[in-house]
Write a protein that holds these residues in place. Structure first.
Motif, PDB file in Angstrom:
ATOM      1  N   LYS A 198    -138.447  73.770  80.775  1.00  0.00           N
ATOM      2  CA  LYS A 198    -137.796  74.357  81.946  1.00  0.00           C
ATOM      3  C   LYS A 198    -136.591  75.194  81.513  1.00  0.00           C
ATOM      4  N   GLY A 199    -136.472  76.398  82.051  1.00  0.00           N
ATOM      5  CA  GLY A 199    -135.375  77.283  81.683  1.00  0.00           C
ATOM      6  C   GLY A 199    -135.656  78.116  80.448  1.00  0.00           C
ATOM      7  N   LYS A 200    -136.859  77.985  79.891  1.00  0.00           N
ATOM      8  CA  LYS A 200    -137.247  78.753  78.704  1.00  0.00           C
ATOM      9  C   LYS A 200    -138.283  79.811  79.073  1.00  0.00           C
ATOM     10  N   VAL A 201    -138.377  80.829  78.230  1.00  0.00           N
ATOM     11  CA  VAL A 201    -139.471  81.792  78.327  1.00  0.00           C
ATOM     12  C   VAL A 201    -140.600  81.233  77.471  1.00  0.00           C
ATOM     13  N   VAL A 202    -141.773  81.030  78.061  1.00  0.00           N
ATOM     14  CA  VAL A 202    -142.843  80.302  77.370  1.00  0.00           C
ATOM     15  C   VAL A 202    -144.127  81.129  77.278  1.00  0.00           C
ATOM     16  N   LEU A 203    -144.721  81.115  76.094  1.00  0.00           N
ATOM     17  CA  LEU A 203    -146.049  81.690  75.904  1.00  0.00           C
ATOM     18  C   LEU A 203    -147.040  80.536  75.787  1.00  0.00           C
ATOM     19  N   VAL A 204    -147.957  80.432  76.745  1.00  0.00           N
ATOM     20  CA  VAL A 204    -149.033  79.444  76.673  1.00  0.00           C
ATOM     21  C   VAL A 204    -150.206  80.146  75.996  1.00  0.00           C
ATOM     22  N   ASP A 205    -150.470  79.759  74.758  1.00  0.00           N
ATOM     23  CA  ASP A 205    -151.365  80.516  73.878  1.00  0.00           C
ATOM     24  C   ASP A 205    -152.654  79.752  73.593  1.00  0.00           C
ATOM     25  N   PHE A 206    -153.784  80.301  74.051  1.00  0.00           N
ATOM     26  CA  PHE A 206    -155.095  79.698  73.823  1.00  0.00           C
ATOM     27  C   PHE A 206    -155.717  80.335  72.579  1.00  0.00           C
ATOM     28  N   GLU A 217    -161.880  82.163  79.372  1.00  0.00           N
ATOM     29  CA  GLU A 217    -163.272  82.340  78.959  1.00  0.00           C
ATOM     30  C   GLU A 217    -163.411  83.159  77.684  1.00  0.00           C
ATOM     31  N   ALA A 218    -162.285  83.445  77.038  1.00  0.00           N
ATOM     32  CA  ALA A 218    -162.298  84.131  75.743  1.00  0.00           C
ATOM     33  C   ALA A 218    -160.977  83.855  75.046  1.00  0.00           C
ATOM     34  N   VAL A 219    -160.994  83.838  73.725  1.00  0.00           N
ATOM     35  CA  VAL A 219    -159.759  83.677  72.958  1.00  0.00           C
ATOM     36  C   VAL A 219    -159.668  84.789  71.919  1.00  0.00           C
ATOM     37  N   PRO A 220    -158.450  85.228  71.568  1.00  0.00           N
ATOM     38  CA  PRO A 220    -157.154  84.713  72.043  1.00  0.00           C
ATOM     39  C   PRO A 220    -156.887  85.116  73.496  1.00  0.00           C
ATOM     40  N   TYR A 221    -156.133  84.250  74.170  1.00  0.00           N
ATOM     41  CA  TYR A 221    -155.776  84.477  75.566  1.00  0.00           C
ATOM     42  C   TYR A 221    -154.446  83.785  75.808  1.00  0.00           C
ATOM     43  N   ASN A 222    -153.587  84.400  76.613  1.00  0.00           N
ATOM     44  CA  ASN A 222    -152.282  83.762  76.820  1.00  0.00           C
ATOM     45  C   ASN A 222    -151.684  84.110  78.176  1.00  0.00           C
ATOM     46  N   TYR A 223    -150.720  83.299  78.549  1.00  0.00           N
ATOM     47  CA  TYR A 223    -149.907  83.533  79.743  1.00  0.00           C
ATOM     48  C   TYR A 223    -148.445  83.521  79.305  1.00  0.00           C
ATOM     49  N   LEU A 224    -147.704  84.559  79.661  1.00  0.00           N
ATOM     50  CA  LEU A 224    -146.269  84.599  79.386  1.00  0.00           C
ATOM     51  C   LEU A 224    -145.531  84.220  80.659  1.00  0.00           C
ATOM     52  N   LEU A 225    -144.678  83.186  80.554  1.00  0.00           N
ATOM     53  CA  LEU A 225    -143.961  82.660  81.712  1.00  0.00           C
ATOM     54  C   LEU A 225    -142.473  82.939  81.599  1.00  0.00           C
ATOM     55  N   ASP A 226    -141.838  83.237  82.729  1.00  0.00           N
ATOM     56  CA  ASP A 226    -140.391  83.442  82.718  1.00  0.00           C
ATOM     57  C   ASP A 226    -139.667  82.105  82.792  1.00  0.00           C
ATOM     58  N   ARG A 227    -138.351  82.151  82.886  1.00  0.00           N
ATOM     59  CA  ARG A 227    -137.549  80.923  82.850  1.00  0.00           C
ATOM     60  C   ARG A 227    -137.735  80.049  84.094  1.00  0.00           C
ATOM     61  N   LYS A 228    -138.357  80.607  85.124  1.00  0.00           N
ATOM     62  CA  LYS A 228    -138.611  79.836  86.342  1.00  0.00           C
ATOM     63  C   LYS A 228    -140.049  79.321  86.413  1.00  0.00           C
ATOM     64  N   GLY A 229    -140.818  79.590  85.355  1.00  0.00           N
ATOM     65  CA  GLY A 229    -142.195  79.121  85.338  1.00  0.00           C
ATOM     66  C   GLY A 229    -143.178  80.035  86.044  1.00  0.00           C
ATOM     67  N   ASN A 230    -142.745  81.272  86.330  1.00  0.00           N
ATOM     68  CA  ASN A 230    -143.633  82.244  86.957  1.00  0.00           C
ATOM     69  C   ASN A 230    -144.324  83.096  85.887  1.00  0.00           C
ATOM     70  N   ILE A 231    -145.519  83.556  86.189  1.00  0.00           N
ATOM     71  CA  ILE A 231    -146.265  84.375  85.234  1.00  0.00           C
ATOM     72  C   ILE A 231    -145.677  85.780  85.167  1.00  0.00           C
ATOM     73  N   VAL A 232    -145.300  86.190  83.969  1.00  0.00           N
ATOM     74  CA  VAL A 232    -144.786  87.543  83.739  1.00  0.00           C
ATOM     75  C   VAL A 232    -145.941  88.483  83.432  1.00  0.00           C
ATOM     76  N   ALA A 233    -146.840  88.022  82.566  1.00  0.00           N
ATOM     77  CA  ALA A 233    -147.965  88.850  82.149  1.00  0.00           C
ATOM     78  C   ALA A 233    -149.075  87.954  81.615  1.00  0.00           C
ATOM     79  N   VAL A 234    -150.268  88.534  81.566  1.00  0.00           N
ATOM     80  CA  VAL A 234    -151.439  87.801  81.099  1.00  0.00           C
ATOM     81  C   VAL A 234    -152.066  88.534  79.917  1.00  0.00           C
TER      82      VAL A 234
END
Length: 204
Positions: free
Chosen positions: A46-54, A126-143
């Motif tokens: 929480k409060g971090k910029v996070v990349l969820v990386d598949f 449904e394919a890799v690599p695939y990721n979601y970039l999240l802002d500090r509030k946990g919202n999706i910035v980009a896919v």
């Protein structure tokens, strides 16, 4: 057949999830255990910029992309950037060896179920690599950002507030300046058409 029906149902579910997980949307949280047996959840970041990386060690494009992810992490970690790896590997021993060899520092999730990995199903991958970039509030910035696009997006999200605002303003101004000559030409062109129409109109 049953298999064909299962594949079709999964495709429909995946598309439904992808339509929901778009920039601006809240990213659904999860609570799991990482490959080292430690708790893993988005709440921890929480409060971090996070990349969820598949990704997976058997995925060649993932291996090509990994050095850039590591580079971005090293450059921006001190400014609040984190990565959570979601691996589709089946052989966890191989995964552990790869992570140790490449000195990958972030937490990894892997349940060994390949394309039936729990979080792969949950997030419509449904394919890799695939990721979601999240802002500090946990919202999706980009896919699904990679390479320079990922670096730029992370750099923007980890900037101090004022600097980020100023940078956004400069980019917007630059965009207007770049478009101005074309806008002017369009106006001149339209005026020319209008004048031509008046000139060619039959006089009474």
């Amino acid at each position: 057949t049953e298999e064909a029906i299962r594949v079709l149902e999964r495709k429909i579910q995946t598309q439904r999830v992808q339509r929901a997980l778009i920039p601006g949307a809240k990213f659904p949280t999860f609570v799991e255990t990482d490959i080292n047996g430690k708790p893993l959840s988005l709440e921890k970041y929480k409060g971090k910029v996070v990349l969820v990386d598949f990704w997976a060690t058997w995925c060649v494009p993932c291996l090509i992309d990994m050095p850039n992810v590591i580079k971005t992490y090293e450059q921006r970690h001190q400014r609040g950037f984190e990565v959570i790896g979601i691996s589709l590997d089946v052989d966890q021993a191989k995964l552990q060896s790869f992570i140790k060899d490449k000195n990958i520092p972030w937490q990894q999730y892997c349940d060994g179920k390949y394309w039936d990995t729990k979080l792969v199903l949950k997030y419509g991958v449904e394919a890799v690599p695939y990721n979601y970039l999240l802002d500090r509030k946990g919202n999706i910035v980009a896919v699904n950002l990679h390479g320079e696009q990922l670096e730029q997006a992370v750099a923007m999200e980890t900037m101090p507030g004022l600097q980020r605002m100023l940078t956004s303003g400069v980019r917007a101004t630059d965009d207007v300046v770049r478009r101005a000559p074309y806008s002017t030409l369009a106006v001149v062109f339209l005026l020319g058409l209008f004048a031509g129409a008046l000139f060619m109109r039959p006089r009474r």
